[in-house]
Scaffold this motif. Structure first.
Motif, mmCIF file in Angstrom:
data_model
loop_
_atom_site.group_PDB
_atom_site.id
_atom_site.type_symbol
_atom_site.label_atom_id
_atom_site.label_comp_id
_atom_site.label_asym_id
_atom_site.label_seq_id
_atom_site.Cartn_x
_atom_site.Cartn_y
_atom_site.Cartn_z
ATOM 1 N N GLY A 184 -79.898 63.368 60.917
ATOM 2 C CA GLY A 184 -78.699 63.890 61.572
ATOM 3 C C GLY A 184 -77.937 62.847 62.356
ATOM 4 N N LEU A 185 -78.647 61.998 63.077
ATOM 5 C CA LEU A 185 -78.010 60.983 63.917
ATOM 6 C C LEU A 185 -77.262 59.956 63.077
ATOM 7 C CD1 LEU A 185 -77.566 59.658 66.689
ATOM 8 C CD2 LEU A 185 -79.779 58.522 66.407
ATOM 9 N N ILE A 186 -77.927 59.400 62.066
ATOM 10 C CA ILE A 186 -77.273 58.355 61.261
ATOM 11 C C ILE A 186 -76.176 58.942 60.377
ATOM 12 C CG2 ILE A 186 -78.821 58.408 59.238
ATOM 13 C CD1 ILE A 186 -78.701 55.269 59.374
ATOM 14 N N VAL A 205 -83.232 52.736 60.442
ATOM 15 C CA VAL A 205 -84.555 52.187 60.762
ATOM 16 C C VAL A 205 -85.564 53.328 60.789
ATOM 17 C CG1 VAL A 205 -85.909 50.771 62.327
ATOM 18 C CG2 VAL A 205 -83.429 50.434 62.190
ATOM 19 N N GLN A 206 -86.680 53.136 60.091
ATOM 20 C CA GLN A 206 -87.726 54.141 60.060
ATOM 21 C C GLN A 206 -89.089 53.522 60.326
ATOM 22 O OE1 GLN A 206 -86.740 56.411 56.169
ATOM 23 N NE2 GLN A 206 -86.948 57.962 57.764
ATOM 24 N N ALA A 207 -89.981 54.337 60.881
ATOM 25 C CA ALA A 207 -91.373 53.908 61.004
ATOM 26 C C ALA A 207 -91.946 53.817 59.593
ATOM 27 C CB ALA A 207 -92.163 54.905 61.846
ATOM 28 N N SER A 208 -92.732 52.791 59.329
ATOM 29 C CA SER A 208 -93.232 52.559 57.966
ATOM 30 C C SER A 208 -94.112 53.691 57.462
ATOM 31 C CB SER A 208 -94.000 51.229 57.911
ATOM 32 O OG SER A 208 -95.017 51.194 58.896
ATOM 33 N N ASP A 209 -94.709 54.465 58.379
ATOM 34 C CA ASP A 209 -95.555 55.583 57.951
ATOM 35 C C ASP A 209 -94.835 56.929 58.029
ATOM 36 O OD1 ASP A 209 -95.422 55.766 60.688
ATOM 37 O OD2 ASP A 209 -97.579 55.592 61.039
ATOM 38 N N SER A 210 -93.510 56.893 58.256
ATOM 39 C CA SER A 210 -92.699 58.122 58.298
ATOM 40 C C SER A 210 -91.325 57.848 57.705
ATOM 41 C CB SER A 210 -92.547 58.621 59.743
ATOM 42 O OG SER A 210 -93.784 58.849 60.350
ATOM 43 N N ASP A 211 -91.287 57.302 56.502
ATOM 44 C CA ASP A 211 -90.012 56.839 55.931
ATOM 45 C C ASP A 211 -89.526 57.737 54.806
ATOM 46 O OD1 ASP A 211 -92.012 56.055 54.140
ATOM 47 O OD2 ASP A 211 -90.941 54.254 53.524
ATOM 48 N N ALA A 212 -89.455 59.028 55.071
ATOM 49 C CA ALA A 212 -89.042 59.987 54.043
ATOM 50 C C ALA A 212 -87.638 59.682 53.511
ATOM 51 C CB ALA A 212 -89.108 61.412 54.597
ATOM 52 N N MET A 213 -86.700 59.309 54.391
ATOM 53 C CA MET A 213 -85.344 59.011 53.929
ATOM 54 C C MET A 213 -85.333 57.757 53.066
ATOM 55 S SD MET A 213 -82.175 60.052 53.894
ATOM 56 C CE MET A 213 -81.767 61.067 55.332
ATOM 57 N N ASN A 214 -86.078 56.747 53.455
ATOM 58 C CA ASN A 214 -86.161 55.514 52.678
ATOM 59 C C ASN A 214 -86.681 55.804 51.274
ATOM 60 O OD1 ASN A 214 -86.181 52.633 52.233
ATOM 61 N ND2 ASN A 214 -88.387 52.661 52.600
ATOM 62 N N GLY A 241 -83.078 66.411 55.455
ATOM 63 C CA GLY A 241 -82.186 67.521 55.150
ATOM 64 C C GLY A 241 -81.382 67.318 53.874
ATOM 65 N N LYS A 242 -80.928 68.425 53.278
ATOM 66 C CA LYS A 242 -80.085 68.355 52.077
ATOM 67 C C LYS A 242 -78.756 67.687 52.383
ATOM 68 C CE LYS A 242 -81.920 72.456 49.706
ATOM 69 N NZ LYS A 242 -81.602 73.825 49.188
ATOM 70 N N GLU A 243 -78.118 68.127 53.479
ATOM 71 C CA GLU A 243 -76.815 67.573 53.832
ATOM 72 C C GLU A 243 -76.953 66.138 54.340
ATOM 73 O OE1 GLU A 243 -72.524 67.721 54.714
ATOM 74 O OE2 GLU A 243 -73.953 68.313 53.171
ATOM 75 N N THR A 244 -77.967 65.867 55.127
ATOM 76 C CA THR A 244 -78.133 64.499 55.634
ATOM 77 C C THR A 244 -78.451 63.531 54.500
ATOM 78 O OG1 THR A 244 -80.459 64.932 56.194
ATOM 79 C CG2 THR A 244 -78.835 65.241 57.937
ATOM 80 N N PHE A 245 -79.213 63.980 53.514
ATOM 81 C CA PHE A 245 -79.503 63.120 52.364
ATOM 82 C C PHE A 245 -78.225 62.819 51.585
ATOM 83 C CE2 PHE A 245 -80.778 62.826 47.783
ATOM 84 C CZ PHE A 245 -81.359 61.569 47.861
ATOM 85 N N ARG A 246 -77.397 63.844 51.401
ATOM 86 C CA ARG A 246 -76.132 63.656 50.680
ATOM 87 C C ARG A 246 -75.247 62.633 51.401
ATOM 88 N NH1 ARG A 246 -70.954 64.891 50.854
ATOM 89 N NH2 ARG A 246 -71.116 65.949 52.870
ATOM 90 N N ILE A 247 -75.175 62.748 52.712
ATOM 91 C CA ILE A 247 -74.340 61.834 53.488
ATOM 92 C C ILE A 247 -74.917 60.415 53.477
ATOM 93 C CG2 ILE A 247 -73.495 61.300 55.815
ATOM 94 C CD1 ILE A 247 -73.403 64.345 56.325
ATOM 95 N N CYS A 248 -76.229 60.320 53.674
ATOM 96 C CA CYS A 248 -76.856 58.989 53.759
ATOM 97 C C CYS A 248 -76.700 58.197 52.464
ATOM 98 C CB CYS A 248 -78.332 59.122 54.131
ATOM 99 S SG CYS A 248 -78.596 59.503 55.882
ATOM 100 N N LYS A 249 -76.651 58.894 51.334
ATOM 101 C CA LYS A 249 -76.461 58.205 50.051
ATOM 102 C C LYS A 249 -75.154 57.416 50.036
ATOM 103 C CE LYS A 249 -77.136 61.717 47.221
ATOM 104 N NZ LYS A 249 -77.245 62.450 45.934
#
Length: 506
Positions: A184-186, A205-214, A241-249
Motif C-alpha cells: 500500500g505504501l509504495i 525494499v523487503q526483508a529477504s525472508d518476507s519478499d512476497a512482492m519481489n 494485494g491485487k490492486e497493489t500488485f497491479r500498481i507495483c508492476k
C-alpha cells in the motif's frame, strides 16, 4: 475504469489526524554514502507510523450510514493504531481483530488511541487468522472493512507522503526507497511520483525472508509465501494485494532485499543521525538504500528513504545492538581450529594484528586440537573473506560464520559442549510464539521416548522466541518425527548438518 490516483491523492483527507512530517537531511549517512540522503520522518506521526494516513482517508470517504454502522480491521500493530485514532476522531465504532500473540504493549496502545470507540478481539495465532475472522465478523455485523493496504482510498492516503516530499524538496530527486509489506505504501508513493517526476526511481525494499512482492513481480503473478520472517513484523505479509500488485508492476523500478543484520545496522544509522529509534520495518528503506548504493556504486545523487515506523519494543534493542555491527560489516565471526600445543594460541593472536577481538570462546576438544569461536572487528564488506584466507594461509582450519544464523543467534552464547551421550541427536532451530503454553505444546507433542539433549532460548523482545533444540530420535522413528514437525506447525530449520554445530556441539 482505472482509478485516477493523482486526483485521489490530491483530494485525500489525512490532516485531521496526521501531520506533514519532516524531510530531514541525514548528515552521517550522506557523508558515508557519498550521496545526498534525506529521511522522510513518518515515524514522527502521532501513532509513530504512516498507517494513520490511509486508515483515516478510507474512513473519511465512507457514507454517514457506514460510519454509523461502524468499521472493522485486522492488524497486529500500526494499522490498528491508525484505525483506532481515526475512529475516536470521527466518533465511529471500530472493531479491531488482533492475533492472540500480539504483545500487550500494542494492545494497550490501540486501546489508548481509540478509547471507548474501539472493541478489541483477540483471535488466531497470526495476522492471516485475524484477517479471516475479521472478514466473517464484518459481514455478520454489517461493518465496513478497513484494509491495511489493498484499498484505493488507503493507497491514496499513503500517497500524500510523496506529495509532501516533492513540495519539500524542489530540486530533482534521483530515487525514493520505500518498505514493502502488502504494497500500500509504495503503491501510493509510486503513483504520485511517476505522475509528477517520471525520472525519479521508485525502489522497494523487503526483508529477504518476507519478499512476497519481489517474488510476485518476478513471476508475473501474485505468489503466496508459506512462511514469512517475523523480525520485520510490520512487513511480514504472505500475499500482497491485487490492486497493489497491479500498481507495483508499473511504478516500481526495482526491489532490494535485505537481511536481519542489515536492518539492525540501518536502525543504528538512523539513531546516529537523528537520535530516534526505528522499528525493523521502519528501517527497511534505509537498509535497502545503503545496499543499493554499494551495489550500483552511485555517487552525488539525491536519495530519499521513508522512515515509516517507530513502534519498537524496548527489550528488542539488545538484539538489534548485538547484530548491528555484523550488518554494518563491523564484525566478522569465525570457527578456527588450532593445534592443542604450547605457543599456538599466541601465534593465532599474532595473526589478528591490530584488529579488535569482539568475542573469544574456547573449550578444549581433545589432545591434538582445539576449536575457537572468535569475533573480529572489521571495516568493510569482504573483510571476513580476507581474514579467513589469512588464517588458512597460517595453516589454521577456518570456517567463516559471519552469515550463519545458528552461530550468531545461539552458538556464540553456548560454545563448548561435545557429548558422547548425545546419540541420535537432531538439531533444530524453532520460532515459538511468545505466549504462555507455547513450550508445553512443543513438549506434549513429542513422543515420550524422545529425549531433549540440548535446549537454548533467548528472548529478543519480539512476538516470537528463537529456540535451539537437540532431540534424540531413534533412526527408525524419523518419519514419525517429520509428522510431529508438521503437526506442531512452528517455523523450523534443520541444523543437524551445520558445520558450526559439528565443530562445537556434536
Amino acid at each position: 475504469m482505472a482509478t485516477n490516483y493523482l486526483k485521489k491523492i490530491l483530494s485525500a483527507r489525512v490532516y485531521d489526524v496526521a501531520r506533514e512530517t519532516e524531510l530531514q537531511l541525514a548528515p552521517e549517512l550522506t557523508k558515508r554514502l557519498g550521496n545526498h540522503v534525506l529521511l522522510k520522518r513518518e515515524d514522527n506521526q502521532p501513532v509513530f507510523s504512516f498507517k494513520l494516513r490511509g486508515a483515516y482517508n478510507k474512513m473519511a470517504h465512507l457514507s454517514p450510514e457506514a460510519i454509523k454502522r461502524g468499521v472493522i480491521a485486522a492488524s497486529a500493530g500500526n494499522h490498528a493504531q491508525g484505525v483506532a485514532l481515526s475512529a475516536a476522531k470521527m466518533k465511529c465504532k471500530a472493531v479491531i481483530v488482533m492475533p492472540v500473540t500480539t504483545p500487550s504493549l500494542k494492545i494497550d496502545a490501540v486501546r489508548a488511541r481509540g478509547g471507548s470507540w474501539v472493541e478489541i478481539i483477540l483471535h488466531g495465532e497470526s495476522y492471516s487468522d485475524a484477517f479471516k475472522h475479521s472478514e466473517l465478523l464484518g459481514k455478520k455485523r454489517g461493518l465496513t472493512f478497513v484494509h491495511p493496504f489493498d484499498d484505493p482510498d488507503v493507497i491514496a492516503g499513503q500517497g500524500t507522503i510523496a506529495q509532501e516530499i516533492f513540495s519539500q524538496h524542489q530540486e530533482p530527486i534521483d530515487a525514493i526507497f520505500v518498505a514493502i509489506g502488502g504494497g500500500g505504501l509504495i503503491s501510493g508513493i509510486g503513483e504520485y511520483t511517476k505522475a509528477v517526476s517520471p525520472k525519479t526511481k521508485v525502489i522497494g525494499v523487503q526483508a529477504s525472508d518476507s519478499d512476497a512482492m519481489n517474488q510476485s513481480l518476478k513471476a508475473g503473478k501474485r505468489i503466496e509465501m508459506k512462511d514469512v520472517g517475523l523480525f520485520s513484523d510490520g512487513t511480514a505479509v504472505k500475499l500482497v494485494g491485487k490492486e497493489t500488485f497491479r500498481i507495483c508492476k508499473k511504478v516500481v523500478d526495482e526491489i532490494v532485499t535485505v537481511d536481519t543484520d542489515e536492518i539492525c545496522a540501518a536502525i543504528n544509522d538512523v539513531f546516529t543521525d537523528t537520535r530516534s529509534i526505528l522499528e525493523p520495518a521502519g528501517a527497511l528503506a534505509i537498509a535497502g538504500m545503503k545496499k543499493y548504493v554499494q551495489k550500483k556504486r552511485i555517487q552525488k545523487k539525491t536519495l530519499v528513504a521513508v522512515a515509516c515506523g517507530a513502534n519498537m519494543n524496548f527489550s528488542r534493542l539488545r538484539f538489534v545492538a548485538e547484530r548491528a555491527d555484523v550488518g554494518e560489516f563491523r564484525e566478522a565471526v569465525f570457527a578456527v581450529t588450532i593445534p592443542e600445543e604450547r605457543g599456538s594460541f599466541k601465534r593465532f593472536c599474532q595473526l589478528l594484528g591490530k584488529r579488535n577481538v569482539t568475542e573469544f570462546n574456547y573449550r578444549i576438544g581433545d589432545q591434538s586440537e582445539a576449536h575457537i569461536f572468535v569475533g573480529v572487528s572489521t571495516q568493510k564488506a569482504g573483510d571476513s573473506e580476507a581474514i579467513s584466507k589469512h588464517f588458512r594461509k597460517a595453516k589454521f582450519a577456518t570456517i567463516d560464520l559471519t552469515h550463519d544464523e545458528l552461530a550468531k543467534s545461539h552458538l556464540r552464547h553456548m560454545v563448548g559442549g561435545h557429548s558422547v551421550l548425545a546419540k541420535d541427536e537432531l538439531l533444530y532451530r524453532f520460532e515459538f510464539p511468545e505466549r504462555p503454553g507455547a513450550l508445553m505444546k512443543f513438549l506434549t507433542s513429542m513422543a515420550p521416548n524422545w529425549n531433549i539433549s540440548l535446549f537454548h532460548y533467548r528472548n529478543h523482545g519480539a512476538d516470537y522466541g528463537r529456540i535451539l533444540v537437540g532431540i534424540q530420535v531413534p533412526k527408525n522413528e524419523q518419519k514419525k518425527f517429520q509428522v510431529f514437525l508438521e503437526k506442531l506447525a512452528y517455523p523450523h530449520w534443520d541444523e543437524s548438518n551445520n558445520p558450526a554445530y559439528r565443530l562445537f556441539l556434536k
